[in-house]
Design an enzyme around this catalytic site. Sequence first.
Site, PDB file in Angstrom:
ATOM      1  NE  ARG A 146      -6.628 -49.263 -93.393  1.00 18.91           N
ATOM      2  CZ  ARG A 146      -7.856 -48.737 -93.495  1.00 18.91           C
ATOM      3  NH1 ARG A 146      -8.011 -47.418 -93.396  1.00 18.91           N
ATOM      4  NH2 ARG A 146      -8.903 -49.499 -93.671  1.00 18.91           N
ATOM      5  CE  LYS A 184      -5.704 -57.613 -94.303  1.00 19.35           C
ATOM      6  NZ  LYS A 184      -7.104 -57.113 -94.257  1.00 19.35           N
ATOM      7  CG  ASP A 186      -8.510 -58.578 -88.530  1.00 16.99           C
ATOM      8  OD1 ASP A 186      -8.051 -58.243 -87.420  1.00 16.99           O
ATOM      9  OD2 ASP A 186      -9.048 -57.781 -89.317  1.00 16.99           O
ATOM     10  CE  LYS A 227     -12.064 -58.331 -88.272  1.00 14.48           C
ATOM     11  NZ  LYS A 227     -12.640 -57.293 -89.141  1.00 14.48           N
ATOM     12  CD  GLU A 241      -5.910 -56.064 -89.681  1.00 13.39           C
ATOM     13  OE1 GLU A 241      -6.099 -56.880 -90.602  1.00 13.39           O
ATOM     14  OE2 GLU A 241      -6.840 -55.399 -89.181  1.00 13.39           O
ATOM     15  CG  ASP A 249      -8.132 -60.130 -93.088  1.00 17.35           C
ATOM     16  OD1 ASP A 249      -8.561 -59.616 -94.150  1.00 17.35           O
ATOM     17  OD2 ASP A 249      -7.814 -59.453 -92.100  1.00 17.35           O
ATOM     18  CG  ASP A 296     -11.077 -54.674 -87.420  1.00 14.71           C
ATOM     19  OD1 ASP A 296     -10.309 -55.591 -87.765  1.00 14.71           O
ATOM     20  OD2 ASP A 296     -12.302 -54.693 -87.638  1.00 14.71           O
TER      21      ASP A 296
END
Length: 468
Positions: free
Chosen positions: A315, A229, A234, A241, A313, A252, A311
């Site tokens: 996956r 990933k 993010d 967030k 995202e 991330d 949020d």
Amino acid sequence: MTDFAPLLIADRRQLATILYKVTKSGFDAWLKDLPQRARTAVSVARFKGEPGSVVILPGDKVDEWNAAAGVSEEGNPWDLAAAAQKLPEGMYRLAAQGEPGEAALGWLLAQHRFDTYRSAPKPEAARILLTTDIASIDETVRLAHAVAMVRDMVDTPSADMGPAELQGAAQALATANRATCRITRGDALLAGFPMIHAVGRAAARHREPRLIELEWGDPSHPRIALIGKGVCFDSGGLDIKPSSGMLLMKKDMGGAAHALALARLVMESHLPVRLHMLVPAVENAISADAFRPGDILKSRKGLHVEIGNTDAEGRLILADAITLACESEKAKLPELVIDFATLTGAARVALGPDLPALFTNDDALADALLAAGGSIGDPLWRLPLWAPYSDMLKSDVADVNNAGSGGFAGSITAALFLERFVASGVAWAHLDTFAWNPAAKAGRPKGGEALGLRAAWTMLKRRFAPPG
């Protein structure tokens, strides 16, 4: 990056300081064999063989001394890390207790520094460890470089570690190892990777989303895919967030760092596999064309995904990458797919920062990964792909919702979402890792960390490396 090769070298009986490894249970027996001068130094230092403690043992002459390090009873990779941080510069040879083994890795990593952003980095003393196990040196140094690579990439601020920088890292690996690197970028993603495009399009003006692919190895060898990933920052997207939730979001892309480092180990060790590494690289930003809650995205697999939360995202981009990884190459499916992702806070609530959550559709693969991690001090913890929880991902208007409902079992529902994109018959493992040390320990500074990397590498070696 720190060059570890000069810090672990073959023992040719060079002049060196003796380093004793002492456990709490063996302390009394060790102490009674010391000369009085050394026993006095031990007493003054209150050294009892506690793991992480170090003491200097004076000799009979002014410039003559040895040292002792407290180590764990069971032995672990970090037993010598404190010694490598605390002892004076010099060359060290372990006393008669044997070779450093796994602890050589901690010795090296304790001397790694991330000082890119320090205007006046402090010069570090080099502590050199001698070993007669010459055959293990190259492997230990390679592993230290891979771990340091993850740490450095994760520690780098998002302003300097975006999709383009992840691409650059992959291209550098490809060049160094005669691999092929392929990039699908910007609007070119629309044709085959629509969810990667949707997540990354809000930042596209300055940081185009992309799918980074690296291929290496003999096509006749077993085919494996490594996926990471690569969300380089993010914000949460429109489901933004809070500021406290963004503070660590430079990490991330930790899954991408793990995939790149593991690909490096595979190639540098010449593991007999056909490697396919994939990193979907995006920034989840906010702009007028950001994807929205309630949008429905069509995936590469053809499944339609309702966006319950922007949020969730990671996956989405992984799903398109997993789909591609599972597509047959000349009618040959991959033997193994492993993805790494800093995917859910739920995994951290359940397991804390040290234990990556392991999900897999293959019990033998689970056993192999757990055994590998347990044997080298890089533990994993298996959580279930509990099928009844798939109901939490139901959508009233699409094939699946990306965020689920009810607020329960967040790491499990995320893994169940990813499982929908794994081809039937393909063994798959998903590591939901934190990629971060919230507090410093010997050899493990606060900041980016490789968690699950060594477990996965050990499993791959055991499975694919030729005997001997």
